[in-house]
Design a protein around this motif. Structure first.
Motif, PDB file in Angstrom:
ATOM      1  N   UNK A  29      -4.965   1.615   5.287  1.00 15.64           N
ATOM      2  CA  UNK A  29      -6.063   1.646   4.536  1.00 15.64           C
ATOM      3  C   UNK A  29      -7.062   0.653   5.112  1.00 15.64           C
ATOM      4  N   UNK A  30      -8.154   1.048   5.750  1.00 15.66           N
ATOM      5  CA  UNK A  30      -8.965   0.319   6.632  1.00 15.66           C
ATOM      6  C   UNK A  30      -9.688  -0.780   5.700  1.00 15.66           C
ATOM      7  N   UNK A  31     -10.292  -0.507   4.830  1.00 11.05           N
ATOM      8  CA  UNK A  31     -11.100  -1.383   3.820  1.00 11.05           C
ATOM      9  C   UNK A  31     -10.312  -2.694   3.253  1.00 11.05           C
ATOM     10  N   UNK A  32      -9.138  -1.921   2.674  1.00 13.03           N
ATOM     11  CA  UNK A  32      -8.140  -2.708   1.904  1.00 13.03           C
ATOM     12  C   UNK A  32      -7.535  -3.867   2.776  1.00 13.03           C
ATOM     13  N   UNK A  33      -7.186  -3.420   4.208  1.00 12.22           N
ATOM     14  CA  UNK A  33      -6.377  -3.784   5.124  1.00 12.22           C
ATOM     15  C   UNK A  33      -4.811  -4.002   4.549  1.00 12.22           C
ATOM     16  N   UNK A  34      -4.638  -2.585   4.076  1.00 13.98           N
ATOM     17  CA  UNK A  34      -3.189  -2.511   3.554  1.00 13.98           C
ATOM     18  C   UNK A  34      -2.331  -1.483   4.307  1.00 13.98           C
ATOM     19  N   UNK A  35      -0.837  -1.613   4.481  1.00 16.58           N
ATOM     20  CA  UNK A  35      -0.137  -0.786   5.300  1.00 16.58           C
ATOM     21  C   UNK A  35       0.688  -0.291   4.543  1.00 16.58           C
ATOM     22  N   UNK A  36       1.267   1.043   4.596  1.00 11.30           N
ATOM     23  CA  UNK A  36       2.321   1.494   4.078  1.00 11.30           C
ATOM     24  C   UNK A  36       3.243   2.280   5.114  1.00 11.30           C
ATOM     25  N   UNK A  37       4.634   2.049   4.951  1.00 15.13           N
ATOM     26  CA  UNK A  37       5.237   2.685   6.276  1.00 15.13           C
ATOM     27  C   UNK A  37       6.315   3.315   5.379  1.00 15.13           C
ATOM     28  N   UNK A  38       7.110   4.331   6.062  1.00 19.24           N
ATOM     29  CA  UNK A  38       8.199   5.059   5.670  1.00 19.24           C
ATOM     30  C   UNK A  38       9.089   5.585   6.815  1.00 19.24           C
ATOM     31  N   UNK A  39      10.324   5.671   6.513  1.00 24.77           N
ATOM     32  CA  UNK A  39      11.127   6.120   7.550  1.00 24.77           C
ATOM     33  C   UNK A  39      11.248   7.634   7.470  1.00 24.77           C
ATOM     34  N   UNK A  40      11.943   8.185   8.497  1.00 21.97           N
ATOM     35  CA  UNK A  40      12.271   9.594   8.305  1.00 21.97           C
ATOM     36  C   UNK A  40      13.302   9.916   7.356  1.00 21.97           C
ATOM     37  N   UNK A  74      -0.459  -1.749  15.466  1.00 20.41           N
ATOM     38  CA  UNK A  74      -0.512  -3.404  15.777  1.00 20.41           C
ATOM     39  C   UNK A  74      -1.751  -3.773  14.989  1.00 20.41           C
ATOM     40  N   UNK A  75      -1.468  -4.789  14.321  1.00 20.78           N
ATOM     41  CA  UNK A  75      -2.668  -5.458  13.621  1.00 20.78           C
ATOM     42  C   UNK A  75      -2.678  -6.832  13.725  1.00 20.78           C
ATOM     43  N   UNK A  76      -3.270  -7.370  14.425  1.00 20.73           N
ATOM     44  CA  UNK A  76      -3.211  -8.958  15.086  1.00 20.73           C
ATOM     45  C   UNK A  76      -1.848  -9.020  15.787  1.00 20.73           C
ATOM     46  N   UNK A  77      -1.157  -9.927  15.254  1.00 22.84           N
ATOM     47  CA  UNK A  77       0.177 -10.162  15.843  1.00 22.84           C
ATOM     48  C   UNK A  77       1.168  -9.375  15.111  1.00 22.84           C
ATOM     49  N   UNK A  78       0.961  -8.706  14.121  1.00 24.31           N
ATOM     50  CA  UNK A  78       2.027  -7.713  13.357  1.00 24.31           C
ATOM     51  C   UNK A  78       2.101  -6.510  13.864  1.00 24.31           C
ATOM     52  N   UNK A  79       3.377  -6.073  13.920  1.00 22.36           N
ATOM     53  CA  UNK A  79       3.497  -4.691  14.324  1.00 22.36           C
ATOM     54  C   UNK A  79       4.252  -3.943  13.390  1.00 22.36           C
ATOM     55  N   UNK A 129      15.094  12.488   7.814  1.00 17.60           N
ATOM     56  CA  UNK A 129      16.372  13.426   8.548  1.00 17.60           C
ATOM     57  C   UNK A 129      17.322  12.526   9.176  1.00 17.60           C
ATOM     58  N   UNK A 130      17.732  12.915  10.251  1.00 15.50           N
ATOM     59  CA  UNK A 130      18.911  12.350  10.761  1.00 15.50           C
ATOM     60  C   UNK A 130      18.402  11.266  12.176  1.00 15.50           C
ATOM     61  N   UNK A 131      17.139  11.202  12.296  1.00 21.96           N
ATOM     62  CA  UNK A 131      16.428  10.476  13.388  1.00 21.96           C
ATOM     63  C   UNK A 131      16.469   9.134  13.094  1.00 21.96           C
ATOM     64  N   UNK A 132      16.115   8.157  14.216  1.00 19.81           N
ATOM     65  CA  UNK A 132      16.348   6.488  14.105  1.00 19.81           C
ATOM     66  C   UNK A 132      14.855   6.212  14.031  1.00 19.81           C
ATOM     67  N   UNK A 133      14.108   6.766  13.115  1.00 24.60           N
ATOM     68  CA  UNK A 133      12.652   6.090  12.805  1.00 24.60           C
ATOM     69  C   UNK A 133      12.513   5.333  11.639  1.00 24.60           C
ATOM     70  N   UNK A 134      13.609   4.378  11.484  1.00 20.99           N
ATOM     71  CA  UNK A 134      13.428   3.586  10.286  1.00 20.99           C
ATOM     72  C   UNK A 134      12.382   2.565  10.410  1.00 20.99           C
ATOM     73  N   UNK A 135      11.886   2.163   9.404  1.00 21.13           N
ATOM     74  CA  UNK A 135      10.902   1.192   9.211  1.00 21.13           C
ATOM     75  C   UNK A 135      11.069  -0.216   9.889  1.00 21.13           C
ATOM     76  N   UNK A 136      10.421  -0.569  10.814  1.00 23.44           N
ATOM     77  CA  UNK A 136      10.583  -1.838  11.541  1.00 23.44           C
ATOM     78  C   UNK A 136       9.174  -2.595  11.364  1.00 23.44           C
ATOM     79  N   UNK A 137       9.319  -4.044  11.268  1.00 29.59           N
ATOM     80  CA  UNK A 137       8.012  -4.802  11.079  1.00 29.59           C
ATOM     81  C   UNK A 137       8.428  -6.165  11.973  1.00 29.59           C
TER      82      UNK A 137
END
Length: 173
Positions: A144-155, A130-135, A157-165
Protein backbone atom coordinates in the motif's frame (compact mmCIF):
# COMPACT_ATOMS: atom_id res chain seq x y z
CA UNK A 1 10.47 4.00 -35.55
CA UNK A 2 8.55 7.28 -36.01
CA UNK A 3 5.36 5.30 -36.67
CA UNK A 4 5.84 3.33 -33.43
CA UNK A 5 6.37 6.53 -31.42
CA UNK A 6 3.31 8.16 -32.98
CA UNK A 7 1.19 5.04 -32.34
CA UNK A 8 2.21 4.94 -28.68
CA UNK A 9 1.56 8.67 -28.27
CA UNK A 10 -1.89 8.36 -29.84
CA UNK A 11 -2.71 5.33 -27.71
CA UNK A 12 -1.77 7.16 -24.52
CA UNK A 13 -3.83 10.18 -25.52
CA UNK A 14 -6.81 8.02 -26.45
CA UNK A 15 -6.75 6.26 -23.11
CA UNK A 16 -6.30 9.44 -21.12
CA UNK A 17 -3.36 7.91 -19.31
CA UNK A 18 -1.81 11.19 -18.28
CA UNK A 19 -4.94 12.14 -16.33
CA UNK A 20 -4.14 9.96 -13.32
CA UNK A 21 -1.10 9.29 -11.19
CA UNK A 22 0.60 6.01 -11.94
CA UNK A 23 2.70 4.62 -9.10
CA UNK A 24 4.91 7.51 -8.19
CA UNK A 25 5.59 10.81 -6.47
CA UNK A 26 2.80 13.40 -6.42
CA UNK A 27 4.68 15.40 -9.06
CA UNK A 28 4.78 12.36 -11.35
CA UNK A 29 1.04 12.69 -12.04
CA UNK A 30 1.75 15.63 -14.32
CA UNK A 31 4.49 13.79 -16.19
CA UNK A 32 3.75 12.10 -19.53
CA UNK A 33 3.54 8.32 -19.64
CA UNK A 34 5.96 6.81 -22.13
CA UNK A 35 5.53 3.22 -23.28
CA UNK A 36 7.68 1.23 -25.68
CA UNK A 37 6.69 -2.27 -26.82
CA UNK A 38 6.83 -4.56 -29.83
CA UNK A 39 3.06 -4.52 -30.30
CA UNK A 40 -0.02 -2.57 -29.16
CA UNK A 41 -3.67 -3.64 -29.28
CA UNK A 42 -5.91 -0.71 -28.36
CA UNK A 43 -9.68 -0.82 -27.87
CA UNK A 44 -10.75 2.73 -27.05
CA UNK A 45 -14.43 1.74 -26.71
CA UNK A 46 -13.60 -0.88 -24.08
CA UNK A 47 -10.99 1.36 -22.44
CA UNK A 48 -8.19 -1.17 -22.78
CA UNK A 49 -4.70 -1.25 -24.19
CA UNK A 50 -2.49 -4.35 -24.35
CA UNK A 51 1.23 -3.94 -24.95
CA UNK A 52 3.33 -7.02 -25.71
CA UNK A 53 6.98 -7.74 -26.31
CA UNK A 54 9.67 -6.19 -24.11
CA UNK A 55 7.35 -3.56 -22.63
CA UNK A 56 8.98 -0.58 -20.92
CA UNK A 57 6.63 1.95 -19.29
CA UNK A 58 7.77 5.10 -17.49
CA UNK A 59 6.11 8.10 -15.84
CA UNK A 60 8.33 10.39 -13.82
CA UNK A 61 10.11 8.26 -11.21
CA UNK A 62 7.99 5.16 -11.91
CA UNK A 63 9.24 2.41 -14.22
CA UNK A 64 7.55 -0.86 -15.17
CA UNK A 65 9.02 -3.57 -17.39
CA UNK A 66 7.34 -6.81 -18.47
CA UNK A 67 6.63 -9.13 -21.37
CA UNK A 68 2.98 -7.99 -21.44
CA UNK A 69 1.16 -5.00 -19.91
CA UNK A 70 -2.62 -4.52 -19.88
CA UNK A 71 -4.04 -1.10 -19.03
CA UNK A 72 -7.71 -0.56 -18.18
CA UNK A 73 -9.45 2.76 -17.67
CA UNK A 74 -12.68 3.56 -15.85
CA UNK A 75 -15.78 5.36 -17.18
CA UNK A 76 -14.15 8.73 -16.43
CA UNK A 77 -11.21 7.83 -18.67
CA UNK A 78 -8.74 7.45 -15.78
CA UNK A 79 -6.37 4.52 -15.49
CA UNK A 80 -7.92 2.03 -13.07
CA UNK A 81 -5.54 -0.95 -13.27
CA UNK A 82 -2.20 -1.78 -14.84
CA UNK A 83 -1.44 -5.51 -15.02
CA UNK A 84 2.05 -6.65 -15.99
CA UNK A 85 3.07 -10.23 -16.77
CA UNK A 86 6.52 -11.73 -16.92
CA UNK A 87 7.53 -14.45 -19.34
CA UNK A 88 9.27 -17.70 -18.42
CA UNK A 89 12.05 -16.98 -15.96
CA UNK A 90 11.73 -13.20 -16.43
CA UNK A 91 9.44 -11.60 -13.86
CA UNK A 92 7.63 -8.30 -14.29
CA UNK A 93 9.48 -5.45 -12.54
CA UNK A 94 8.23 -2.24 -10.97
CA UNK A 95 10.06 0.58 -9.25
CA UNK A 96 8.85 3.89 -7.84
CA UNK A 97 10.00 6.58 -5.46
CA UNK A 98 7.35 6.92 -2.73
CA UNK A 99 8.53 10.38 -1.59
CA UNK A 100 11.51 12.69 -2.14
CA UNK A 101 13.22 11.61 1.09
CA UNK A 102 12.77 7.86 0.65
CA UNK A 103 14.72 5.39 -1.49
CA UNK A 104 13.20 3.79 -4.57
CA UNK A 105 10.90 0.83 -3.80
CA UNK A 106 11.44 -2.13 -6.17
CA UNK A 107 9.14 -5.08 -6.78
CA UNK A 108 9.13 -8.25 -8.88
CA UNK A 109 6.53 -10.92 -9.57
CA UNK A 110 5.33 -13.22 -12.31
CA UNK A 111 2.34 -10.86 -12.28
CA UNK A 112 2.30 -7.27 -10.98
CA UNK A 113 -1.04 -5.47 -10.62
CA UNK A 114 -1.30 -1.78 -9.81
CA UNK A 115 -4.68 -0.49 -8.60
CA UNK A 116 -4.48 3.24 -9.35
CA UNK A 117 -7.44 4.45 -7.27
CA UNK A 118 -6.22 2.62 -4.18
CA UNK A 119 -2.51 3.20 -4.87
CA UNK A 120 -1.96 -0.46 -4.14
CA UNK A 121 0.45 -2.92 -5.79
CA UNK A 122 0.06 -6.71 -5.86
CA UNK A 123 3.13 -8.84 -6.59
CA UNK A 124 2.00 -12.38 -7.42
CA UNK A 125 4.07 -15.59 -7.68
CA UNK A 126 7.79 -15.40 -6.97
CA UNK A 127 7.01 -12.03 -5.38
CA UNK A 128 9.75 -9.84 -4.00
CA UNK A 129 9.70 -6.29 -2.63
CA UNK A 130 12.70 -4.15 -1.65
CA UNK A 131 11.76 -1.14 0.45
CA UNK A 132 14.80 0.72 1.77
CA UNK A 133 17.04 -1.95 3.32
CA UNK A 134 14.10 -4.28 3.97
CA UNK A 135 13.12 -7.17 1.70
CA UNK A 136 9.91 -9.20 1.56
CA UNK A 137 9.53 -12.45 -0.41
CA UNK A 138 6.64 -14.87 -0.86
CA UNK A 139 4.01 -16.18 -3.21
CA UNK A 140 2.06 -12.93 -2.76
CA UNK A 141 3.19 -9.50 -1.56
CA UNK A 142 0.85 -6.53 -1.37
CA UNK A 143 2.17 -2.99 -0.95
CA UNK A 144 0.00 0.00 0.00
CA UNK A 145 1.92 3.00 -1.32
CA UNK A 146 0.38 5.80 0.74
CA UNK A 147 0.34 3.89 4.04
CA UNK A 148 3.73 2.23 3.41
CA UNK A 149 2.22 -1.09 4.53
CA UNK A 150 3.22 -4.53 3.32
CA UNK A 151 1.26 -7.77 3.55
CA UNK A 152 2.80 -11.06 2.42
CA UNK A 153 1.53 -14.64 2.15
CA UNK A 154 3.05 -18.00 1.33
CA UNK A 155 1.54 -20.26 -1.28
CA UNK A 156 -1.06 -22.76 -0.15
CA UNK A 157 0.31 -25.53 -2.34
CA UNK A 158 3.43 -27.63 -2.21
CA UNK A 159 5.83 -24.96 -3.44
CA UNK A 160 8.58 -23.28 -1.44
CA UNK A 161 7.25 -19.74 -1.48
CA UNK A 162 7.10 -19.18 2.25
CA UNK A 163 7.12 -15.60 3.45
CA UNK A 164 10.66 -14.43 4.12
CA UNK A 165 11.70 -11.02 5.41
CA UNK A 166 14.93 -9.19 6.04
CA UNK A 167 14.42 -6.13 8.23
CA UNK A 168 17.29 -3.66 8.45
CA UNK A 169 17.64 -1.63 11.67
CA UNK A 170 17.10 2.10 11.22
CA UNK A 171 20.04 4.30 12.25
CA UNK A 172 19.06 7.39 14.26
CA UNK A 173 21.19 10.34 13.22
Amino acid sequence: MMTRTLTVALACAALGLASHAALALESDASQPIEIAADQLDLDDNAGTAVYTGDVDMQQGSMRLTAARVEIERNAQGEVSTVTAHGSGSERAYLEQKPSPDEPVAKGWGDTVIYHAGERRVELIDRAQLHQGGDTFNGAYVEYFLDRRQVQARSDDGEGDQRVRMTLTPRNDQ
